[in-house]
Structures are given as C-alpha cells and as structure tokens.
Design a protein around this motif. Sequence first.
Motif, short mmCIF file in Angstrom:
data_model
loop_
_atom_site.label_atom_id
_atom_site.label_comp_id
_atom_site.label_asym_id
_atom_site.label_seq_id
_atom_site.Cartn_x
_atom_site.Cartn_y
_atom_site.Cartn_z
N ARG A 67 24.16 -10.13 62.11
CA ARG A 67 22.77 -9.63 62.08
C ARG A 67 22.37 -9.12 63.46
O ARG A 67 21.34 -9.52 64.02
CB ARG A 67 21.81 -10.72 61.61
N SER A 68 23.18 -8.26 64.00
CA SER A 68 22.91 -7.68 65.30
C SER A 68 21.84 -6.59 65.17
O SER A 68 21.26 -6.38 64.10
CB SER A 68 24.20 -7.09 65.88
N ALA A 69 21.60 -5.89 66.29
CA ALA A 69 20.61 -4.81 66.27
C ALA A 69 21.00 -3.72 65.28
O ALA A 69 20.14 -3.13 64.61
CB ALA A 69 20.46 -4.23 67.67
N SER A 70 22.30 -3.44 65.17
CA SER A 70 22.77 -2.43 64.22
C SER A 70 22.40 -2.81 62.79
O SER A 70 22.05 -1.94 61.98
CB SER A 70 24.29 -2.27 64.35
N TYR A 71 22.48 -4.09 62.48
CA TYR A 71 22.12 -4.57 61.14
C TYR A 71 20.67 -4.24 60.83
O TYR A 71 20.35 -3.70 59.77
CB TYR A 71 22.37 -6.07 61.05
N TRP A 72 19.77 -4.56 61.75
CA TRP A 72 18.35 -4.38 61.50
C TRP A 72 17.98 -2.91 61.47
O TRP A 72 17.09 -2.50 60.71
CB TRP A 72 17.53 -5.13 62.54
N VAL A 73 18.63 -2.09 62.29
CA VAL A 73 18.36 -0.66 62.26
C VAL A 73 18.75 -0.08 60.89
O VAL A 73 17.98 0.67 60.28
CB VAL A 73 19.12 0.06 63.39
N ARG A 74 19.93 -0.45 60.41
CA ARG A 74 20.38 0.05 59.11
C ARG A 74 19.51 -0.50 57.98
O ARG A 74 19.15 0.24 57.05
CB ARG A 74 21.84 -0.35 58.88
N ARG A 75 19.17 -1.75 58.08
CA ARG A 75 18.37 -2.36 57.01
C ARG A 75 16.98 -1.74 56.95
O ARG A 75 16.48 -1.44 55.86
CB ARG A 75 18.28 -3.86 57.23
N LEU A 76 16.33 -1.57 58.09
CA LEU A 76 15.01 -0.96 58.11
C LEU A 76 15.06 0.48 57.62
O LEU A 76 14.14 0.95 56.94
CB LEU A 76 14.42 -1.02 59.52
N ALA A 77 16.14 1.20 57.95
CA ALA A 77 16.27 2.57 57.48
C ALA A 77 16.39 2.62 55.95
O ALA A 77 15.76 3.46 55.29
CB ALA A 77 17.50 3.22 58.12
N LEU A 78 17.17 1.70 55.38
CA LEU A 78 17.31 1.66 53.92
C LEU A 78 16.00 1.25 53.26
O LEU A 78 15.61 1.82 52.23
CB LEU A 78 18.42 0.67 53.54
N THR A 79 15.33 0.26 53.84
CA THR A 79 14.05 -0.17 53.28
C THR A 79 13.05 0.98 53.30
O THR A 79 12.30 1.20 52.33
CB THR A 79 13.49 -1.35 54.07
N PHE A 80 13.02 1.75 54.39
CA PHE A 80 12.10 2.88 54.49
C PHE A 80 12.44 3.96 53.47
O PHE A 80 11.55 4.56 52.86
CB PHE A 80 12.13 3.46 55.90
#
Length: 210
Positions: free
Chosen positions: A51-64
């Motif tokens: 759950r690094s920064a890359s994880y949250w960037v990808r997850r937020l992009a998908l959620t958006f």
Amino acid sequence: MSSNSEWLGNLLREWSRRDHLQRREWLIQTYAATKHGEPEIGYLGRTWVTRSASYWVRRLALTFAYFLLACFIGSMFLGLGPYLLFSRGYSFNAHIPLIAKIALLVVWFAPAAAAYLMMYRSLVLYGYRKDRLLDEPAPTGFLAGRLLPLLAVPFLSIAGGLVVAMFTATLRAQFPGESAARAARRLYADEQRSRAAGRRTPSKKRRSGR
C-alpha cells in the motif's frame, strides 16, 4: 458457449448464492498458487502488498473514473424514469395520477436496486477481474449474463444500478479483489510454515536416531 438451460441454472445459483463461498475459496487458492501468494489485481498490480504511494494514486484514479461513470451514466439511466414522469416538457405525464407515478417509480428502481446489490456483492467477493474464475461456472449476474440485453429497453435503470455499484465498491476499506488477495497471501504463508515444519520434523528424527 453454454446452452440456455445451463445459463439459467448458473443464474439461479447466482441468485441463491449457493456457490459464492465455493467460488471465493477457489479464487483464494488460485491466488495463493501464483507469485508467492501475491498476485496482480488488475490496474493495482501488486501495489496492494505494501500500500505504497503508487497504490493510493492508482486506487484514487480508479475511484475517480468510476465516480465519473456513476455521475454521468448512472444518473442518466436512473433519472430517466423520474424525468419522464415529472418533467413539464411532456404533456402525457400530466394525466397520470400521483399514485400511479409512484408505482411506476417503484417498478423503475426495483430492478436497479437488485442489480446494485448483486454487482456490489460480486465485486466484494471477487473484484473486477473474473478471468481467474473461467475454469469454474462463469459468474452470471446482470453484467456477464444475458439478462441485461433483454431488459435493457424496459429497465434501463439496471445499467445505472450496475455502474453505481461499481463506484461505491471502491469506497470500501479494501479495494475490490484485495480481500481475496490478502486471504491468499495468508494461506500461502501458512502453507510455507507447514512445509518448513514438515522438513524440520524428519531431520530431528534422524538426529535422535544416531
């Protein structure tokens, strides 16, 4: 391609939820057998492990992205029924009694609610990628089954329910598919510990026999 009777049987099993746990267990075991129990989860890849920064960037992009789909497609299909019934731009709805309009809204939103619940539960259990379930009876539901095209004209709200479910499922603490992957990681770790314990036991017996 399965016959109509086979598809109907799969759809009935999907509704009854009889094989959900079996498919879930099969998916976890499949995940545990690949990449040391740390498989890739769609666009998230293996970033879910730390759950690094890359994880949250990808997850937020998908959620958006799913948020935009829910706003445009979901609101368009879900709002079509109320718009036709209450818009002043159409003269026919002025002659429909209020109680009849409410009844029509119930008919409009009931399939959307059913589609939402089935899609949401499916995403929570298996995630967005169901390709690892192809060796099992294929998930039917409303998205993968043949029911949606048949009901697309009278029940366009079904599509709205599906898209809204795809968005709200991303708001969970664990992203869709992540829960199964983490369960597989624990299963792989348990299997490795069991194998290590099994290797130590024979070596102890050989030393004690000397």
